[in-house]
Design a protein around this motif. Structure first.
Motif, PDB file in Angstrom:
ATOM      1  N   MET A  19      11.294  30.360 -41.518  1.00 61.37           N
ATOM      2  CA  MET A  19      10.819  31.433 -42.582  1.00 61.37           C
ATOM      3  C   MET A  19      11.649  32.334 -42.559  1.00 61.37           C
ATOM      4  SD  MET A  19       7.512  33.769 -41.986  1.00 61.37           S
ATOM      5  CE  MET A  19       6.263  32.683 -42.647  1.00 61.37           C
ATOM      6  N   THR A  20      12.016  33.041 -43.688  1.00 60.28           N
ATOM      7  CA  THR A  20      12.934  33.822 -44.054  1.00 60.28           C
ATOM      8  C   THR A  20      12.262  35.332 -43.754  1.00 60.28           C
ATOM      9  OG1 THR A  20      13.976  32.639 -45.639  1.00 60.28           O
ATOM     10  CG2 THR A  20      14.441  34.996 -45.863  1.00 60.28           C
ATOM     11  N   PRO A  21      12.800  36.195 -43.135  1.00 63.30           N
ATOM     12  CA  PRO A  21      11.905  37.668 -42.847  1.00 63.30           C
ATOM     13  C   PRO A  21      12.198  38.310 -44.093  1.00 63.30           C
ATOM     14  CG  PRO A  21      13.482  37.007 -40.971  1.00 63.30           C
ATOM     15  CD  PRO A  21      13.826  36.021 -42.206  1.00 63.30           C
ATOM     16  N   ILE A  22      10.818  39.415 -44.165  1.00 66.30           N
ATOM     17  CA  ILE A  22      10.947  40.155 -45.283  1.00 66.30           C
ATOM     18  C   ILE A  22      11.982  41.206 -44.901  1.00 66.30           C
ATOM     19  CG2 ILE A  22       9.611  42.060 -45.998  1.00 66.30           C
ATOM     20  CD1 ILE A  22       7.167  40.153 -45.841  1.00 66.30           C
ATOM     21  N   THR A  23      12.763  41.679 -45.908  1.00 63.86           N
ATOM     22  CA  THR A  23      13.804  42.495 -45.883  1.00 63.86           C
ATOM     23  C   THR A  23      13.687  43.871 -46.724  1.00 63.86           C
ATOM     24  OG1 THR A  23      15.360  41.455 -47.170  1.00 63.86           O
ATOM     25  CG2 THR A  23      15.352  41.148 -44.634  1.00 63.86           C
ATOM     26  N   SER A  24      12.791  43.786 -47.809  1.00 69.24           N
ATOM     27  CA  SER A  24      12.877  44.799 -48.755  1.00 69.24           C
ATOM     28  C   SER A  24      11.371  45.184 -48.633  1.00 69.24           C
ATOM     29  CB  SER A  24      13.093  44.325 -50.161  1.00 69.24           C
ATOM     30  OG  SER A  24      12.086  43.344 -50.614  1.00 69.24           O
ATOM     31  N   THR A  25      11.425  46.599 -49.184  1.00 61.43           N
ATOM     32  CA  THR A  25      10.039  47.406 -49.118  1.00 61.43           C
ATOM     33  C   THR A  25       9.124  46.802 -50.244  1.00 61.43           C
ATOM     34  OG1 THR A  25      11.339  49.547 -48.681  1.00 61.43           O
ATOM     35  CG2 THR A  25       9.071  49.612 -49.641  1.00 61.43           C
ATOM     36  N   ARG A  33      20.026  41.725 -32.734  1.00 61.13           N
ATOM     37  CA  ARG A  33      21.316  40.987 -33.284  1.00 61.13           C
ATOM     38  C   ARG A  33      20.770  40.119 -34.415  1.00 61.13           C
ATOM     39  NH1 ARG A  33      24.660  37.516 -28.899  1.00 61.13           N
ATOM     40  NH2 ARG A  33      25.025  39.383 -28.335  1.00 61.13           N
ATOM     41  N   ARG A  34      21.754  40.309 -35.535  1.00 62.94           N
ATOM     42  CA  ARG A  34      21.388  39.661 -36.550  1.00 62.94           C
ATOM     43  C   ARG A  34      22.551  38.651 -37.017  1.00 62.94           C
ATOM     44  NH1 ARG A  34      17.359  41.685 -35.480  1.00 62.94           N
ATOM     45  NH2 ARG A  34      15.950  42.729 -36.805  1.00 62.94           N
ATOM     46  N   PRO A  35      22.539  37.412 -37.326  1.00 65.71           N
ATOM     47  CA  PRO A  35      21.120  36.852 -38.038  1.00 65.71           C
ATOM     48  C   PRO A  35      20.305  36.424 -36.711  1.00 65.71           C
ATOM     49  CG  PRO A  35      22.933  35.315 -38.275  1.00 65.71           C
ATOM     50  CD  PRO A  35      23.529  36.447 -37.850  1.00 65.71           C
ATOM     51  N   LEU A  36      19.049  36.299 -36.676  1.00 66.38           N
ATOM     52  CA  LEU A  36      18.017  35.928 -35.976  1.00 66.38           C
ATOM     53  C   LEU A  36      18.241  34.265 -36.043  1.00 66.38           C
ATOM     54  CD1 LEU A  36      15.163  38.182 -36.457  1.00 66.38           C
ATOM     55  CD2 LEU A  36      16.647  38.003 -34.244  1.00 66.38           C
ATOM     56  N   SER A  37      18.158  33.405 -35.108  1.00 63.05           N
ATOM     57  CA  SER A  37      17.907  32.140 -35.102  1.00 63.05           C
ATOM     58  C   SER A  37      16.878  31.561 -35.340  1.00 63.05           C
ATOM     59  CB  SER A  37      18.390  31.596 -33.551  1.00 63.05           C
ATOM     60  OG  SER A  37      17.507  31.909 -32.658  1.00 63.05           O
ATOM     61  N   GLU A  38      16.642  30.466 -35.857  1.00 58.54           N
ATOM     62  CA  GLU A  38      15.321  29.791 -36.156  1.00 58.54           C
ATOM     63  C   GLU A  38      14.501  29.650 -35.036  1.00 58.54           C
ATOM     64  OE1 GLU A  38      14.026  28.874 -39.240  1.00 58.54           O
ATOM     65  OE2 GLU A  38      15.562  29.739 -40.072  1.00 58.54           O
ATOM     66  N   LYS A  39      14.995  29.273 -33.811  1.00 57.39           N
ATOM     67  CA  LYS A  39      14.353  29.175 -32.734  1.00 57.39           C
ATOM     68  C   LYS A  39      13.659  30.740 -32.298  1.00 57.39           C
ATOM     69  CE  LYS A  39      14.427  27.710 -27.875  1.00 57.39           C
ATOM     70  NZ  LYS A  39      15.407  27.221 -26.907  1.00 57.39           N
ATOM     71  N   GLN A  40      14.350  31.600 -32.398  1.00 56.73           N
ATOM     72  CA  GLN A  40      13.739  32.947 -32.406  1.00 56.73           C
ATOM     73  C   GLN A  40      12.281  33.261 -33.242  1.00 56.73           C
ATOM     74  OE1 GLN A  40      17.562  35.078 -32.547  1.00 56.73           O
ATOM     75  NE2 GLN A  40      16.908  36.504 -30.900  1.00 56.73           N
ATOM     76  N   LEU A  41      12.852  33.037 -34.353  1.00 50.22           N
ATOM     77  CA  LEU A  41      11.743  33.461 -35.445  1.00 50.22           C
ATOM     78  C   LEU A  41      10.582  32.547 -35.458  1.00 50.22           C
ATOM     79  CD1 LEU A  41      14.276  33.245 -38.729  1.00 50.22           C
ATOM     80  CD2 LEU A  41      13.143  35.302 -37.605  1.00 50.22           C
ATOM     81  N   ASP A  42      10.650  31.260 -35.100  1.00 51.08           N
ATOM     82  CA  ASP A  42       9.411  30.189 -34.766  1.00 51.08           C
ATOM     83  C   ASP A  42       8.823  30.986 -33.423  1.00 51.08           C
ATOM     84  OD1 ASP A  42      10.323  28.564 -36.640  1.00 51.08           O
ATOM     85  OD2 ASP A  42      11.196  27.167 -35.184  1.00 51.08           O
TER      86      ASP A  42
END
Length: 396
Positions: free
Chosen positions: A1-7, A140-149
């Motif tokens: 999943m791609t994180p939301i980054t805009s208002t 830390r950026r970018p976040l890994s897929e494992k972190q996002l899951d």
């Protein structure tokens, strides 16, 4: 999943969540090097939608999120909510409402004391959560897929947990018990940090009122300084240093230089000068105005220790019979206060807890109830007659 980054994307997501009856919420943050938690991620999920918000994204305005947290038509579901609510209160200057804390609800439903999220998910859904990303660097950026899951799992499984616990509470007519607990969790006073109360975090290693006055003053100074500089309290002064200053009471820079828990040259710093000034003010307090050393209520009667032991047995028996975690009813300190004072100002003597346990505790204390063995089990005896235990709860 791609994180939301805009208002705009956040506002759209929050508008969708506002249409639901509930939204599950979690945050990832860091606070090892700061006083205030540094918010890194926000995770939210509704019945058929879930998102991750990158709270560190450039130009992101969290106002749509705070508006959702303030929307009283949507229940905000957390697990162990206090730190999450603290973040919302600090950054958004509001308390989410209404709130449902699955950890509190699980204790009311008999899942034990302070059950962890992954354990609760396992018991309710059978799913297993990979915890290996729990202590990763969320800044830390970018976040890994494992972190996002991992982050997403913190809110998607919570949907099933919420529905299960909500139904369980309604079936047992205990929803009001949890709502009562949420009043404390959603009180602004719970999250207001008063420097003058900072000494209450410390162990009572002082024996005289003057020492307590110094400890209170130095602890308040440390609290204000830590908040101002946004660093952990221990970066300003360690607890052991406060205890030493309370005992030694240095009122000059040369006396401060002799304190072995302070680094060399500290007495010449701005902080050193302020501490000396703070201690001098505490030393100038008239004897009649000195704070009193805290006491644990009234003096405990003879046999108080035995009374507490009996109350522990009664608490265990009550919790087993009603399927409630003991921690949510009373602590050992609460039992000690009840043994010393019939009017002890503890949660166990109020509301549903008093009905469930407090009244029996007083009856046991005054000899109106007794504990006895009936074969291999412990039973309550009232006026020579055994009190039947509630029917066992149906296993799920």
């Amino acid at each position: 999943m791609t994180p939301i980054t805009s208002t705009d994307a956040l506002a759209e997501a929050c508008l969708q969540f506002a249409r639901y009856d509930y939204v599950t919420v979690d945050t990832e943050f860091l606070r090892e090097t700061t006083f205030w938690p540094k918010l890194c991620l926000i995770q939210m999920a509704g019945p058929d939608h879930a998102v991750i918000v990158d709270a560190l994204a450039d130009g992101l305005d969290l106002k749509p999120f705070f508006d959702l947290m303030a929307d009283e038509s949507v229940v905000k579901v957390f697990h162990a909510a206090r730190q999450d609510i603290e973040i919302v209160y600090h950054l958004g200057k509001l308390i989410p409402a209404p709130v449902f804390d699955s950890q509190v609800a699980a204790m009311v439903c008999g899942f034990g004391d302070s059950i962890s999220y992954d354990q609760l998910v396992g018991k309710v859904t059978g799913a297993r959560i990979d915890k290996s990303s729990r202590f990763t660097d969320w800044a830390r950026r970018p976040l890994s897929e494992k972190q996002l899951d991992y982050a997403l799992a913190d809110v998607t499984h919570l949907r099933d947990v919420y529905q299960f616990l909500k139904a369980n509470l309604e079936e047992q007519d205990r929803s009001e018990w949890v709502r009562e607990e949420m009043k404390i969790l959603t009180s602004e006073e719970t999250y207001r940090l008063h420097p003058e109360d900072a000494w209450k975090r410390l162990k009572m290693r002082v024996r005289k009122p003057r020492e307590l006055a110094v400890m209170q003053a130095v602890a308040a100074w440390r609290e204000e300084e830590a908040q101002r500089r946004d660093v952990p309290r221990s970066r300003i002064l360690k607890d052991d240093t406060i205890y030493q200053l309370a005992a030694q009471q240095p009122t000059s820079q040369s006396a401060l230089a002799n304190q072995r828990t302070l680094p060399k040259g500290f007495e010449r710093s701005r902080a050193g000068e302020e501490i000396v000034t703070t201690i001098r003010k505490a030393m100038d307090i008239p004897d009649a105005d000195l704070p009193r050393l805290p006491k644990g209520g009234r003096s405990a009667p003879n046999g108080s220790s035995a009374a507490v032991d009996l109350l522990k047995v009664l608490l265990k028996l009550t919790c087993e019979q009603h399927g409630v975690a003991s921690k949510i009813i009373a602590t050992v300190d609460d039992l000690d206060k009840i043994s010393a004072d019939d009017n002890a100002d503890v949660a166990a003597m109020k509301g549903w807890r008093r009905e469930l346990f407090g009244e029996k505790a007083l009856a046991l204390k005054h000899g109106e109830l007794a504990l006895a063995f009936n074969g291999s089990r412990i039973v309550l005896i009232e006026a020579g007659k055994e009190i039947p235990a509630p029917a066992p709860r149906r296993k799920r």
